[in-house]
Motif scaffolding. Structure first.
Motif, PDB file in Angstrom:
ATOM      1  N   GLN A 372     -22.565 -41.585  15.490  1.00 21.40           N
ATOM      2  CA  GLN A 372     -21.331 -41.730  14.721  1.00 21.40           C
ATOM      3  C   GLN A 372     -20.179 -42.231  15.596  1.00 21.40           C
ATOM      4  O   GLN A 372     -19.369 -43.061  15.184  1.00 21.40           O
ATOM      5  CB  GLN A 372     -20.977 -40.398  14.062  1.00 21.40           C
ATOM      6  CG  GLN A 372     -21.933 -39.988  12.951  1.00 21.40           C
ATOM      7  CD  GLN A 372     -21.565 -38.655  12.354  1.00 21.40           C
ATOM      8  OE1 GLN A 372     -20.611 -38.004  12.811  1.00 21.40           O
ATOM      9  NE2 GLN A 372     -22.303 -38.244  11.313  1.00 21.40           N
ATOM     10  N   SER A 373     -20.089 -41.728  16.829  1.00 22.81           N
ATOM     11  CA  SER A 373     -19.025 -42.172  17.746  1.00 22.81           C
ATOM     12  C   SER A 373     -19.185 -43.648  18.064  1.00 22.81           C
ATOM     13  O   SER A 373     -18.215 -44.425  18.049  1.00 22.81           O
ATOM     14  CB  SER A 373     -19.062 -41.334  19.014  1.00 22.81           C
ATOM     15  OG  SER A 373     -18.848 -39.973  18.728  1.00 22.81           O
ATOM     16  N   ALA A 375     -20.623 -45.883  16.226  1.00 26.55           N
ATOM     17  CA  ALA A 375     -20.292 -46.665  15.027  1.00 26.55           C
ATOM     18  C   ALA A 375     -18.784 -46.792  14.840  1.00 26.55           C
ATOM     19  O   ALA A 375     -18.264 -47.847  14.459  1.00 26.55           O
ATOM     20  CB  ALA A 375     -20.934 -46.026  13.803  1.00 26.55           C
ATOM     21  N   SER A 376     -18.009 -45.728  15.110  1.00 21.41           N
ATOM     22  CA  SER A 376     -16.545 -45.779  14.970  1.00 21.41           C
ATOM     23  C   SER A 376     -15.931 -46.746  15.966  1.00 21.41           C
ATOM     24  O   SER A 376     -15.041 -47.538  15.648  1.00 21.41           O
ATOM     25  CB  SER A 376     -15.961 -44.375  15.156  1.00 21.41           C
ATOM     26  OG  SER A 376     -16.491 -43.509  14.177  1.00 21.41           O
ATOM     27  N   ILE A 377     -16.442 -46.688  17.227  1.00 23.76           N
ATOM     28  CA  ILE A 377     -15.911 -47.593  18.260  1.00 23.76           C
ATOM     29  C   ILE A 377     -16.213 -49.037  17.887  1.00 23.76           C
ATOM     30  O   ILE A 377     -15.371 -49.928  18.014  1.00 23.76           O
ATOM     31  CB  ILE A 377     -16.495 -47.215  19.623  1.00 23.76           C
ATOM     32  CG1 ILE A 377     -15.983 -45.836  20.048  1.00 23.76           C
ATOM     33  CG2 ILE A 377     -16.137 -48.269  20.662  1.00 23.76           C
ATOM     34  CD1 ILE A 377     -16.628 -45.293  21.298  1.00 23.76           C
ATOM     35  N   ALA A 379     -16.619 -50.275  14.879  1.00 24.17           N
ATOM     36  CA  ALA A 379     -15.774 -50.665  13.739  1.00 24.17           C
ATOM     37  C   ALA A 379     -14.355 -50.950  14.182  1.00 24.17           C
ATOM     38  O   ALA A 379     -13.707 -51.902  13.731  1.00 24.17           O
ATOM     39  CB  ALA A 379     -15.801 -49.568  12.681  1.00 24.17           C
ATOM     40  N   ALA A 380     -13.831 -50.121  15.111  1.00 24.81           N
ATOM     41  CA  ALA A 380     -12.463 -50.346  15.602  1.00 24.81           C
ATOM     42  C   ALA A 380     -12.370 -51.649  16.366  1.00 24.81           C
ATOM     43  O   ALA A 380     -11.418 -52.431  16.211  1.00 24.81           O
ATOM     44  CB  ALA A 380     -12.026 -49.173  16.475  1.00 24.81           C
ATOM     45  N   THR A 424      -3.816 -47.487  17.078  1.00 26.29           N
ATOM     46  CA  THR A 424      -4.909 -46.915  16.273  1.00 26.29           C
ATOM     47  C   THR A 424      -5.826 -46.100  17.169  1.00 26.29           C
ATOM     48  O   THR A 424      -6.341 -46.602  18.176  1.00 26.29           O
ATOM     49  CB  THR A 424      -5.715 -48.021  15.591  1.00 26.29           C
ATOM     50  OG1 THR A 424      -4.809 -48.798  14.822  1.00 26.29           O
ATOM     51  CG2 THR A 424      -6.784 -47.433  14.718  1.00 26.29           C
ATOM     52  N   PRO A 426      -9.171 -44.212  18.539  1.00 27.80           N
ATOM     53  CA  PRO A 426     -10.582 -44.618  18.403  1.00 27.80           C
ATOM     54  C   PRO A 426     -11.311 -43.843  17.345  1.00 27.80           C
ATOM     55  O   PRO A 426     -12.207 -44.329  16.703  1.00 27.80           O
ATOM     56  CB  PRO A 426     -11.151 -44.349  19.797  1.00 27.80           C
ATOM     57  CG  PRO A 426      -9.963 -44.338  20.713  1.00 27.80           C
ATOM     58  CD  PRO A 426      -8.833 -43.826  19.901  1.00 27.80           C
ATOM     59  N   GLY A 427     -10.963 -42.567  17.137  1.00 29.14           N
ATOM     60  CA  GLY A 427     -11.708 -41.760  16.177  1.00 29.14           C
ATOM     61  C   GLY A 427     -11.228 -41.909  14.769  1.00 29.14           C
ATOM     62  O   GLY A 427     -11.841 -41.389  13.838  1.00 29.14           O
ATOM     63  N   GLN A 428     -10.068 -42.645  14.522  1.00 32.14           N
ATOM     64  CA  GLN A 428      -9.532 -42.777  13.175  1.00 32.14           C
ATOM     65  C   GLN A 428     -10.070 -44.022  12.508  1.00 32.14           C
ATOM     66  O   GLN A 428     -10.551 -44.937  13.171  1.00 32.14           O
ATOM     67  CB  GLN A 428      -8.003 -42.852  13.215  1.00 32.14           C
ATOM     68  CG  GLN A 428      -7.381 -41.566  13.765  1.00 32.14           C
ATOM     69  CD  GLN A 428      -5.871 -41.702  13.872  1.00 32.14           C
ATOM     70  OE1 GLN A 428      -5.332 -42.765  13.593  1.00 32.14           O
ATOM     71  NE2 GLN A 428      -5.204 -40.602  14.260  1.00 32.14           N
ATOM     72  N   ALA A 429      -9.969 -44.036  11.155  1.00 34.71           N
ATOM     73  CA  ALA A 429     -10.436 -45.210  10.409  1.00 34.71           C
ATOM     74  C   ALA A 429      -9.468 -46.358  10.629  1.00 34.71           C
ATOM     75  O   ALA A 429      -8.245 -46.172  10.685  1.00 34.71           O
ATOM     76  CB  ALA A 429     -10.512 -44.883   8.911  1.00 34.71           C
TER      77      ALA A 429
END
Length: 462
Positions: A372-373, A375-377, A379-380, A424, A426-429
């Motif tokens: 999940q981490s 994937a978030s990185i 996406a950012a 923004t 890293p962990g936020q949408a």
């Protein structure tokens, strides 16, 4: 009723059987295979005419005597002997001796105390036996025998150069027509017979001892193996007695290990219902409703409503650990709606859907968090790249004159795009890119309300 004293067994005379066995045993040394047990003896024969010679018991001359004979015999002249040939049935040698004695008593012209006699077999066949019986008078033969003994003593004295004190009693012989000796009974033949029996028993004892030694040699390896086996059994029994408690504990441990192994097999085949429900929750689409779920060993049966039962089966077949997906009955559409009633059976792999240990669960959670981490990185990073590359800084317009009114508010310059992107976390949408621009007449985005145009040069508000 009189008690019979006869030794009989089923009509067989045991005394006669014993006598026959003894006769057979006495004749055994005369058989060719056993004749070497009683070898022939050498005798010095003093003939009626001629010089003394060395002969065998059978009357044959000894070619090269190796030693001086122990026994000796004297041949009677023919004028002192009476001969008679007697024909008898086929009798044993012992029976022939008795028959010859009866014949001598019947035909003897001499008194009983003056009678000398002997016999020999001339021939033997299945039909009968032919004997030669010889008779002589003791009164006539004794002077002749004494003279022969005195002569032999004189010869021994001359030969040994010392006086010979005595000699063995000689045997008295006459010869049959085939040169076979006929021995008169009652002289020195008994000493020779006794010596022959003694030699026979010595030879038999030697043979028996050799057989026993051979048997012992042959049995020694077997006996050694048997002794070793006995020692091993005793050692095993002693060791078993010493390790009785340890063996009992070992048996208990083995039984516990068997129980644990059986339990492990049962647990290895068991399916975790929570994992099955979790898999179904993630796999089933939103248009699917389950009415029942039944888990039997590694087999799961689900039934419910969905819009496309075949697509659902295909989707289930593509999951890891799911196999043998089939529909025991055809899907049916309910009423005028677009839902299908289905029943699907699927097999599960116990390695995938079996109970998990605490370590396995922790490892799975860590892996999921890391995915999940990542994937978030990703996406950012994908959001920042279009925002920085698609917006180019425009030329700054000429600054308007300062407002004359004190209430006039100078418009604040908008922050650069890279600063907003950097804010923004890293962990936020990621937020959607702003439509604001650095200069130009484009209206600015607001959080509700109307868009206020920039003030004019006079600084008046609209």
């Amino acid at each position: 009723m009189a008690i019979s004293t006869e030794s009989r067994f089923f009509g067989l005379d045991l005394n006669q059987l014993k006598a026959d066995i003894l006769k057979t045993w006495r004749r055994a040394p005369q058989w060719p295979p056993l004749s070497w047990l009683r070898p022939e003896q050498m005798l010095r024969l003093v003939p009626a005419e001629g010089a003394p010679t060395v002969v065998w018991e059978s009357g044959e001359l000894v070619a090269k005597p190796g030693r001086e004979p122990v026994f000796w015999a004297v041949e009677l002249p023919e004028h002192m002997v009476l001969r008679k040939t007697v024909a008898l049935p086929a009798l044993d040698p012992q029976d022939c001796a008795s028959a010859a004695e009866l014949e001598v008593q019947a035909i003897s012209p001499f008194a009983a105390d003056d009678l000398l006699w002997g016999f020999t077999e001339l021939s033997r066949s299945s039909k009968g036996v032919k004997l030669l019986v010889v008779l002589a008078s003791r009164t006539q033969t004794e002077p002749y025998l004494q003279a022969q003994v005195a002569q032999q003593l004189h010869l021994q004295t001359l030969k040994a150069q010392s006086k010979a004190e005595s000699l063995e009693q000689p045997e008295v012989w006459v010869f049959a027509p085939d040169r076979h000796p006929v021995v008169f009974q009652g002289f020195g033949e008994q000493a020779r017979f006794a010596w022959g029996r003694k030699r026979l028993w010595w030879n038999v004892s030697g043979v028996a001892l050799a057989v026993l030694l051979l048997a012992a040699i042959a049995a020694t390896p077997t006996a050694q193996l048997r002794m070793r086996a006995i020692e091993a059994v005793h050692a095993y029994e002693g060791m078993a007695a010493k390790t009785k408690d340890v063996v009992a504990k070992r048996e208990t441990l083995m039984q516990s290990a068997d129980k644990v192994g059986g339990l492990a097999e049962l647990l290895g085949e068991r399916i975790d219902g929570v994992q099955v429900l979790s898999m179904l929750t993630h796999v089933l689409p939103d248009d699917t409703a389950l009415q029942s779920v039944r888990i039997q060993s590694s087999k799961v049966t689900i039934s419910g409503l969905t819009e496309n039962a075949s697509a659902l089966m295909q989707k289930l077949s593509n999951q890891d650990g799911v196999k043998d997906v089939r529909a025991p009955s055809a899907a049916t559409r309910i009423g005028a709606g677009n839902k299908e009633s289905f029943t699907i059976e699927l097999g599960l792999d116990a390695k995938v859907f079996g109970p998990k240990t605490v370590q396995e669960v922790e490892a799975a959670v860590k892996t999921q968090v890391a995915e999940q981490s990542n994937a978030s990185i990703d996406a950012a990073a994908g959001t920042l790249l279009p925002a920085t590359q698609g917006t180019a800084p425009a030329a700054a317009p000429p600054q308007p004159p300062a407002p004359s009114s004190a209430n006039a508010v100078a418009p604040a310059s908008p922050p650069p795009a890279n600063t907003a992107a950097a804010a923004t976390a890293p962990g936020q949408a990621p937020r959607p890119p702003s439509k604001a621009t650095l200069g130009g007449s484009a209206p600015r985005a607001t959080l509700g309300g109307s868009v206020t145009p920039p003030p004019d040069a006079g600084g008046k508000k609209p």
